[in-house]
Scaffold this motif. Structure first.
Motif, PDB file in Angstrom:
ATOM      1  N   ALA A  63     -20.000  23.170  25.250  1.00 22.77           N
ATOM      2  CA  ALA A  63     -20.306  21.754  25.085  1.00 22.77           C
ATOM      3  C   ALA A  63     -20.269  21.401  23.606  1.00 22.77           C
ATOM      4  N   ARG A  64     -19.689  20.248  23.321  1.00 19.72           N
ATOM      5  CA  ARG A  64     -19.590  19.777  21.943  1.00 19.72           C
ATOM      6  C   ARG A  64     -20.098  18.346  21.878  1.00 19.72           C
ATOM      7  N   GLY A  65     -20.621  17.970  20.727  1.00 20.69           N
ATOM      8  CA  GLY A  65     -21.105  16.617  20.517  1.00 20.69           C
ATOM      9  C   GLY A  65     -19.955  15.661  20.291  1.00 20.69           C
ATOM     10  N   PRO A  66     -19.571  15.444  19.048  1.00 24.04           N
ATOM     11  CA  PRO A  66     -18.467  14.521  18.779  1.00 24.04           C
ATOM     12  C   PRO A  66     -17.144  15.058  19.347  1.00 24.04           C
ATOM     13  N   ILE A  67     -16.294  14.149  19.771  1.00 24.37           N
ATOM     14  CA  ILE A  67     -15.004  14.535  20.348  1.00 24.37           C
ATOM     15  C   ILE A  67     -14.173  15.341  19.350  1.00 24.37           C
ATOM     16  N   GLU A  68     -14.334  15.058  18.068  1.00 24.96           N
ATOM     17  CA  GLU A  68     -13.590  15.797  17.037  1.00 24.96           C
ATOM     18  C   GLU A  68     -14.022  17.267  16.995  1.00 24.96           C
ATOM     19  N   GLU A  69     -15.297  17.525  17.254  1.00 27.45           N
ATOM     20  CA  GLU A  69     -15.799  18.894  17.286  1.00 27.45           C
ATOM     21  C   GLU A  69     -15.174  19.665  18.445  1.00 27.45           C
ATOM     22  N   LEU A  70     -15.039  18.993  19.586  1.00 31.96           N
ATOM     23  CA  LEU A  70     -14.381  19.614  20.732  1.00 31.96           C
ATOM     24  C   LEU A  70     -12.934  19.941  20.396  1.00 31.96           C
ATOM     25  N   ALA A  71     -12.261  19.021  19.745  1.00 31.99           N
ATOM     26  CA  ALA A  71     -10.866  19.245  19.367  1.00 31.99           C
ATOM     27  C   ALA A  71     -10.733  20.489  18.498  1.00 31.99           C
ATOM     28  N   LEU A  72     -11.574  20.617  17.502  1.00 27.40           N
ATOM     29  CA  LEU A  72     -11.513  21.780  16.614  1.00 27.40           C
ATOM     30  C   LEU A  72     -11.755  23.073  17.384  1.00 27.40           C
ATOM     31  N   ALA A  73     -12.709  23.058  18.315  1.00 27.84           N
ATOM     32  CA  ALA A  73     -13.012  24.246  19.106  1.00 27.84           C
ATOM     33  C   ALA A  73     -11.835  24.652  19.986  1.00 27.84           C
ATOM     34  N   CYS A  74     -10.990  23.685  20.335  1.00 30.14           N
ATOM     35  CA  CYS A  74      -9.847  23.943  21.224  1.00 30.14           C
ATOM     36  C   CYS A  74      -8.537  24.131  20.469  1.00 30.14           C
ATOM     37  N   GLY A  75      -8.576  23.995  19.151  1.00 30.35           N
ATOM     38  CA  GLY A  75      -7.341  24.111  18.385  1.00 30.35           C
ATOM     39  C   GLY A  75      -6.464  22.874  18.485  1.00 30.35           C
ATOM     40  N   ILE A  76      -7.081  21.723  18.694  1.00 32.82           N
ATOM     41  CA  ILE A  76      -6.366  20.450  18.819  1.00 32.82           C
ATOM     42  C   ILE A  76      -6.614  19.640  17.549  1.00 32.82           C
ATOM     43  N   ASP A  77      -5.617  18.884  17.133  1.00 32.75           N
ATOM     44  CA  ASP A  77      -5.767  18.008  15.968  1.00 32.75           C
ATOM     45  C   ASP A  77      -6.842  16.960  16.276  1.00 32.75           C
ATOM     46  N   PRO A  78      -7.974  16.987  15.547  1.00 30.96           N
ATOM     47  CA  PRO A  78      -9.069  16.063  15.852  1.00 30.96           C
ATOM     48  C   PRO A  78      -8.701  14.592  15.699  1.00 30.96           C
ATOM     49  N   GLU A  79      -7.858  14.255  14.738  1.00 31.50           N
ATOM     50  CA  GLU A  79      -7.477  12.852  14.552  1.00 31.50           C
ATOM     51  C   GLU A  79      -6.640  12.354  15.723  1.00 31.50           C
ATOM     52  N   ARG A  80      -5.757  13.213  16.229  1.00 34.23           N
ATOM     53  CA  ARG A  80      -4.922  12.795  17.368  1.00 34.23           C
ATOM     54  C   ARG A  80      -5.745  12.665  18.641  1.00 34.23           C
ATOM     55  N   LEU A  81      -6.687  13.593  18.852  1.00 35.00           N
ATOM     56  CA  LEU A  81      -7.527  13.470  20.040  1.00 35.00           C
ATOM     57  C   LEU A  81      -8.380  12.213  19.947  1.00 35.00           C
ATOM     58  N   ARG A  82      -8.935  11.937  18.786  1.00 37.69           N
ATOM     59  CA  ARG A  82      -9.733  10.721  18.599  1.00 37.69           C
ATOM     60  C   ARG A  82      -8.885   9.484  18.886  1.00 37.69           C
ATOM     61  N   ALA A  83      -7.646   9.451  18.377  1.00 42.68           N
ATOM     62  CA  ALA A  83      -6.764   8.301  18.609  1.00 42.68           C
ATOM     63  C   ALA A  83      -6.435   8.154  20.096  1.00 42.68           C
ATOM     64  N   THR A  84      -6.213   9.271  20.793  1.00 38.65           N
ATOM     65  CA  THR A  84      -5.911   9.232  22.222  1.00 38.65           C
ATOM     66  C   THR A  84      -7.101   8.700  23.013  1.00 38.65           C
ATOM     67  N   VAL A  85      -8.293   9.199  22.708  1.00 38.58           N
ATOM     68  CA  VAL A  85      -9.497   8.754  23.410  1.00 38.58           C
ATOM     69  C   VAL A  85      -9.772   7.280  23.108  1.00 38.58           C
ATOM     70  N   ASP A  86      -9.594   6.864  21.866  1.00 40.57           N
ATOM     71  CA  ASP A  86      -9.806   5.454  21.512  1.00 40.57           C
ATOM     72  C   ASP A  86      -8.846   4.538  22.267  1.00 40.57           C
ATOM     73  N   ALA A  87      -7.583   4.946  22.376  1.00 43.90           N
ATOM     74  CA  ALA A  87      -6.591   4.143  23.111  1.00 43.90           C
ATOM     75  C   ALA A  87      -6.961   4.066  24.591  1.00 43.90           C
ATOM     76  N   TYR A  88      -7.352   5.191  25.170  1.00 45.03           N
ATOM     77  CA  TYR A  88      -7.778   5.203  26.573  1.00 45.03           C
ATOM     78  C   TYR A  88      -8.982   4.280  26.764  1.00 45.03           C
ATOM     79  N   ASN A  89      -9.970   4.375  25.877  1.00 44.51           N
ATOM     80  CA  ASN A  89     -11.196   3.582  26.008  1.00 44.51           C
ATOM     81  C   ASN A  89     -10.943   2.084  25.910  1.00 44.51           C
ATOM     82  N   ARG A  90      -9.993   1.676  25.064  1.00 50.15           N
ATOM     83  CA  ARG A  90      -9.689   0.239  24.954  1.00 50.15           C
ATOM     84  C   ARG A  90      -9.302  -0.332  26.315  1.00 50.15           C
ATOM     85  N   HIS A  91      -8.496   0.402  27.063  1.00 55.74           N
ATOM     86  CA  HIS A  91      -8.069  -0.059  28.387  1.00 55.74           C
ATOM     87  C   HIS A  91      -9.158   0.170  29.438  1.00 55.74           C
TER      88      HIS A  91
END
Length: 90
Positions: A8-36
Motif C-alpha cells: 500500500a502506498r499513499g500518494p499515487i507517485e509513491e506507488l509509481a516509484l515502487a512499481c518502476g513507473i514514471d510518477p509524472e506519467r502516472l499522475r497525468a494518466t490518473v488526472d485525465a481519468y479523474n477529469r472524466h
C-alpha cells in the motif's frame, strides 16, 4: 510485485516509484481519468456505457455506477501477466 497489503502506498507517485513507473506519467494518466470520471464518463474504455455494464456497477453511485475518480489512497498495484487456460481432452 507482491500484491500484499504491505505494498500500500499513499500518494499515487509513491506507488509509481515502487512499481518502476514514471510518477509524472502516472499522475497525468490518473488526472485525465479523474477529469472524466467526475462527470461519470470513461471515454478511453466506455465503462458504464451500456445497460449490461451499468448492471454490474454500484447502483448507489451516480451518475455512472461503473466510474469513480481515483483520489484517496492507499493505492495498490498488482502485476498482471498474460496467460492461457486450456482443457486437454483425450
Amino acid at each position: 510485485m507482491n500484491p500484499s497489503p504491505n505494498n500500500a502506498r499513499g500518494p499515487i507517485e509513491e506507488l509509481a516509484l515502487a512499481c518502476g513507473i514514471d510518477p509524472e506519467r502516472l499522475r497525468a494518466t490518473v488526472d485525465a481519468y479523474n477529469r472524466h470520471a467526475r462527470d461519470g464518463e470513461d471515454p478511453a474504455f466506455g465503462r458504464g456505457s451500456t445497460p449490461y455494464n451499468r448492471k454490474q456497477g454500484d447502483p448507489d453511485h451516480k451518475p455512472n455506477p461503473c466510474v469513480a475518480p481515483i483520489e484517496h489512497g492507499p493505492f495498490y498495484a498488482v502485476k498482471v501477466l498474460p496467460g492461457s487456460f486450456a482443457t486437454f481432452a483425450e
